[in-house]
Every structure is written in structure tokens, then in C-alpha cells.
Write an enzyme that holds these catalytic residues in place. Structure first.
Site, PDB file in Angstrom:
ATOM      1  N   GLU A   1       3.537 -35.770  -2.069  1.00 46.93           N
ATOM      2  CA  GLU A   1       3.037 -34.388  -2.072  1.00 46.93           C
ATOM      3  C   GLU A   1       1.572 -34.480  -1.699  1.00 46.93           C
ATOM      4  OE1 GLU A   1       4.660 -31.683  -2.647  1.00 46.93           O
ATOM      5  OE2 GLU A   1       6.487 -32.336  -3.652  1.00 46.93           O
TER       6      GLU A   1
ATOM      7  N   CYS B   1      -3.631 -27.253  -4.651  1.00 48.44           N
ATOM      8  CA  CYS B   1      -3.059 -27.772  -3.399  1.00 48.44           C
ATOM      9  C   CYS B   1      -2.390 -26.662  -2.592  1.00 48.44           C
ATOM     10  CB  CYS B   1      -2.048 -28.863  -3.710  1.00 48.44           C
ATOM     11  SG  CYS B   1      -0.800 -28.324  -4.879  1.00 48.44           S
TER      12      CYS B   1
END
Ligand code: NAP
Length: 523
Positions: free
Chosen positions: A259, A298
Site C-alpha cells: 500500500e 494516504c
């Protein structure tokens, strides 16, 4: 204070001096983290044997009980966590709640999922996919697919911005699957993860080896991964790329989920005109992106695409609200924007803004605040840029400024807006603000291959939607391409990473027998 490591069923201090964790408001050291001298092979073998045996001996329901007990323990100790998040991460109360309560809420959600995994015997430990295929002419030979827990460990390397949520969302899914976790928080903010794991271990609710913690360098964990183990990494694209090519990852082939960072976008639809509800909803979300967690999410909005006729009005509306954002020490309750996590991140964010400024104009912020009282802190002023040539621009689509910064850009039609969003090279989240459902449906279909999640906000969802940046455990989290290609959460889908799907071929009677001990569910 020196943070310890919880491995082989005990707390062990590293042998070295370790790395300093700081208070990003003052620059003062608040703790040290160190894992040097820890025998990682032994730590991982302990989890692979004791942890796997204990967790995989339990039914899904019993594992769900463990998750609920973790959530209850953390809730009982909730008070002190906010303080740690403020001191070590520079979090405001809201920032801390997203991380801490987000972690506890995800544990509770996954615990509830466990109760849906049941069988007639009441102790399901495997999953049987619905539906069977007949493989022979006569109805005597069939195929079904089952999911079984992998007999390895889940090494979880986390980013600094979510020391609680990032750890618990990974631990929760692994534990439901019966796989022990070795959590490695990012050093910069490891204190909160350390405190939470200490509370859970002290509550004596987990079997030996089920939950392990390494605070400090994680290189030795990667060296010791074996084929049935997994690595779930969250962090920068650069570290993700290095891990993908790591010699032991290539040789031992554990499962790997990356990720990474992401240049997420929002599209303000052509119908979202100044003065209407969706326009205001878009403005609110953009200002959230410039304030919540000081932009260190994020999934945060980095690029805003708006219909050309509304560009000036959107800029004006966002800047008007930005003027009310107080930057400073989160100890002051009026503060909406705290510091970045440390001076290294501040430096990187300011360099990123300078890079964007070569092809976009800074219209608000653009540097560290001028206030002398904030001089020692890692602050970055909320920053808005406008890029006049998004098609020709490169940096705005490729540079992640991990802080309170976004760039406005105009589009001439929605196809162009979707194409520009895809210039992020694969992102975690896209949002669209519009009441035109037909146009939104087209945008969803063409933008989805480039995005892990697409949020569409109209007047009806306006009051209820959960926000562009917020990850819901019901929805998959991850994104293609630059975002790393990983996938987490998403209800029961999150189990896929920790379980093996196998095709089983046999008689109807065999499947009747399997069914008694299996939960029937689609992953
Ligand atoms: P980072 O520098 O890449 O570090 C991430 C983690 O990797 C840390 O725990 C770090 O440990 C560890 N690490 C570094 N080198 C390693 C090695 N050789 N072996 C094993 N572990 C190693 O990222 P960060 O600065 O913490 O986080 C910010 C970035 O994360 C941003 O770019 C953001 O977009 C991204 N992010 C993505 C997501 C997502 O879900 N996609 C979520 C949050 C953040 P140390 O701290 O000990 O060095």
C-alpha cells in the site's frame, strides 16, 4: 523512555541506543525505539508454531471474541492514547480520534464479521464458497472451492501516519483468518502502537504468539520471511519498490501486499456551481484535506479538477475557508492544523511544494508559518496551488506532498477530468461531487480501473457520506499502479490475503461432510 519489543511471549529491549521519537511541536525527544540484537528468526518461529497452533485451533467465532476483547481493552484505556498521539504525532483531538477510534472501530467491525462465519457444528474454521460445478456427465463428481488458513505469520510494516488504525486493521483481518501478526510500526510514531499492545498483552486475553510487536528497524523481519508468511507493507512508494525487489521476497515468495503513496483526486462536476449544495460539499471536503491530520492521509485529496467556468469561484471559496484554519500546537483547542510528524517530513513536503510551484501558482500558504512561536516545530502552512496547464504538467500528477497541500486545475469536459485523474498512475481514492447521476455513472465506469475506491457525493448523500479520505472496513482499501496494487479490508474479502483458495473435487457426500465444519460464504 525506550520502547521494547514483544516477541517470544516477552518484552525485550533492543541492545542499541535506538532512534529518537520527537514531539513535532517542540522538536524534543520523547522516546527511543530499537530492535537491534533481537533474534528475529526465533521470534518468527515462536509465532509460526505457538501462534498458528493457538489461533488456528479456534473457530472464526472464537477469534471474533478475541478481537472484541482487544477492542474492549483499548476502549478502557482510551484516555491516555489521545495524549500520546498529540505529543508524538502532533495530532489534534480530531486527528487522534480518526486514528485511535478508527482502529478500535475496525476491530469491532471485524469481530462482528466473525459471527457471520458459522457452520452446523458451530466451530467453523474453513470457508466453503457457494455454488458447485458438476464435472462429470452423471451427477456424481463435483468441484467446490474452499478457503483454509495459511500456516504462516503476517508481518505488518506500517506507515507513521496511522500508528493505531494502520496496525489494528491489519491485525484484525489476520487474526480472524487465524494468522498471528508481527506488527512493525514506523519508528517516528511507534509510541502509541507500543502503548496499545502493552495494554492488550497485560490484559492476558490473547494466546501466546498471536500478537507480536517490533519497534525499530524491520530489515531482519524481511530476511526471515518464509513461503507461507505474508508481508503487508504500508508506506512510501520508494520503500515499497525496494521491498518488492528484496532478495528474500523473490526467493521465498511470501504473499506481499504493498500500500504505497497516491496522488488522489476529486472531480467537482460541471453541475456543481457556486451557491449550490454539491459545490459547498466539495469546498468542505477540500478544506478538510488541507487541515485534517495536517494532510498526512494516504487517501487525501491532492488534485482538484473543476469545470473551467467555476475555477475562480472554487478557489475563492476554498481560500475563504482556509483563512479560518489555525495552525499551531494541538494543545490549544482552537488549532485545526498541527505539525507534520518531524522535520524530515517537513523538509520533504516543502521541497515537494517547490516542485509543484514550477508548474503551478501558489495562491495560499506555500511554506512554514511565519509565527516565531512555531519556529521549532515541523509546521507547514495549508497550501493551495492553481495549475493552468494540467495536460502539459507532470509534477502535479506525480509528486505526493504528504502534508496540507492541494492543486486546483480546470477541465473542459468530464472525459478530460477522468483522464487527468488517471494521470496519477493509479490511486487509492477518487471523489466526484455532482447531482448528475448519468454523468457520474459514466465517470465511475471509466475512472474505476485507475482507483481502489470511488466516492460519489450528491445532495442526498451530502449529510451522510463518510468523507473522501476515510477508509471504511466494509470497503476495500488499496489502489492499482502507483498506489501499490495491494488490497486490504473490504468485509470478508480481507480474508483472502491470509487464506488459501483450493479447488476440491469429489462426491456430493464429501461436500456434505465438509459443509458441517465450514462456513458458507463468498469472499
Ligand atoms: P516509509 O518511510 O516508506 O516507511 C514505512 C515503513 O517501512 C516504516 O515502518 C519503516 O520503518 C519501514 N521500513 C523502511 N525501510 C525498511 C526496510 N528496509 N525493511 C523493513 N521495513 C522498512 O513511509 P512513511 O514515511 O512511514 O509513511 C508515509 C508514506 O506512506 C506516504 O507516502 C503515504 O502516502 C504512505 N501511506 C500509504 C498508505 C496506504 O494505505 N496506501 C497509508 C498510509 C501512508 P522505520 O520507520 O523504522 O524506518
Amino acid at each position: 523512555m525506550k520502547l521494547e519489543n514483544y516477541v517470544e511471549g516477552r518484552w525485550i529491549a533492543g541492545r542499541g541506543e535506538g532512534r529518537a521519537l520527537i514531539n513535532p511541536v517542540t522538536g524534543d525527544e520523547v522516546a527511543r525505539a530499537d530492535a537491534s540484537g533481537i533474534d528475529m528468526q526465533a521470534a518468527m518461529n515462536f509465532a509460526r508454531t505457538r501462534g498458528v497452533k493457538a489461533l488456528q485451533g479456534l473457530s472464526f467465532k472464537a477469534r471474533g471474541q478475541l478481537l472484541k476483547s482487544i477492542a474492549d481493552t483499548l476502549s478502557a484505556n482510551r484516555g491516555k492514547y489521545g495524549q500520546i498521539a498529540r505529543i508524538n504525532s502532533g495530532n489534534t483531538l480530531l486527528d487522534a480520534a480518526i486514528d485511535i477510534d478508527g482502529g478500535i472501530g475496525t476491530l469491532k467491525y471485524v469481530a462482528r464479521l466473525a459471527s457471520s462465519l458459522d457452520s452446523s457444528s458451530g466451530d467453523a474454521r474453513i470457508i466453503l464458497e457457494p455454488g458447485q460445478d458438476q464435472l462429470a456427465k452423471e451427477p456424481v463428481f463435483f468441484a467446490r472451492h474452499i478457503w483454509t488458513s495459511r500456516p504462516g505469520i503476517a508481518v505488518q510494516v506500517n506507515a507513521y501516519n496511522f500508528p493505531s488504525w494502520g496496525m489494528w486493521e491489519k491485525v484484525a483481518m489476520a487474526m480472524l483468518a487465524g494468522v498471528p501478526s508481527i506488527a512493525k510500526p514506523a519508528t517516528a510514531t511507534a509510541w502509541l502502537a507500543h502503548e496499545m499492545v502493552r495494554d492488550v498483552i497485560a490484559a492476558k486475553i490473547l494466546p501466546d504468539g498471536a500478537l507480536n510487536l517490533v519497534c525499530g528497524g524491520g530489515e531482519a523481519l524481511i530476511e526471515a520471511l518464509q513461503p507461507m508468511d505474508s508481508l503487508a507493507f504500508t508506506g512510501s512508494a520508494a520503500t515499497g519498490e525496494m521491498l518488492r525487489g528484496h532478495a528474500n521476497i523473490l526467493k521465498s515468495a511470501p504473499r506481499v501486499s504493498i500500500e504505497a503513496d497516491s496522488i488522489n483526486a476529486t472531480i467537482v462536476g460541471p453541475d456543481a456551481a457556486p451557491g449550490n449544495v454539491v459545490f459547498d460539499l466539495a469546498v468542505r471536503e477540500i478544506v478538510n484535506a488541507l487541515s485534517v491530520k495536517a494532510g498526512q492521509l494516504c487517501t487525501n485529496i491532492r488534485r482538484v479538477f473543476v469545470a473551467r467556468p467555476h475555477l475562480a469561484a472554487l478557489q475563492e471559496a476554498v481560500m475563504a475557508k482556509m483563512a479560518g484554519l489555525t495552525v499551531g500546537d494541538p494543545l490549544d483547542e482552537r488549532v485545526r492544523v498541527g505539525p507534520l510528524v518531524d522535520h524530515g517530513q517537513q523538509r520533504t513536503a516543502l521541497e515537494g511544494i517547490a516542485k509543484l510551484a514550477r508548474e503551478a501558482k501558489i495562491v495560499a500558504g506555500g511554506g512554514a508559518p511565519q509565527d516565531a512561536a512555531l519556529g521549532k516545530g515541523a509546521f507547514v502552512s495549508p497550501t493551495l496551488l492553481v495549475c493552468d496547464a494540467p495536460r502539459e504538467a507532470k509534477a502535479v500528477h506525480e509528486t505526493e506532498v504528504f502534508g496540507p497541500c492541494a492543486t486546483l486545475m480546470a477541465y473542459d469536459n468530464v472525459q478530460e477530468a477522468v483522464q487527468l485523474a488517471a494521470r496519477g498512475g493509479g490511486s487509492l481514492a477518487l471523489s466526484v461531487f455532482s447531482n448528475d447521476q448519468m454523468s457520474c455513472a459514466e465517470m465511475v465506469a471509466s475512472a474505476a480501473p485507475w482507483h481502489g475506491r470511488v466516492l460519489v457525493v450528491d445532495e442526498e448523500t451530502g449529510k451522510a457520506h463518510t468523507g473522501h479520505a476515510i477508509v471504511m472496513p466494509q470497503c476495500v482499501h488499496g489502489g492499482p499502479g502507483r498506489a501499490g496494487g495491494g488490497e486490504e479490508l473490504g468485509g470478508l474479502r480481507g480474508l483472502r490475503f491470509h487464506m488459501q483458495r483450493s479447488a476440491v473435487q469429489g462426491s456430493g457426500k464429501l461436500f456434505e461432510a465438509v459443509k458441517q465444519k465450514a462456513a458458507e460464504a463468498a469472499l
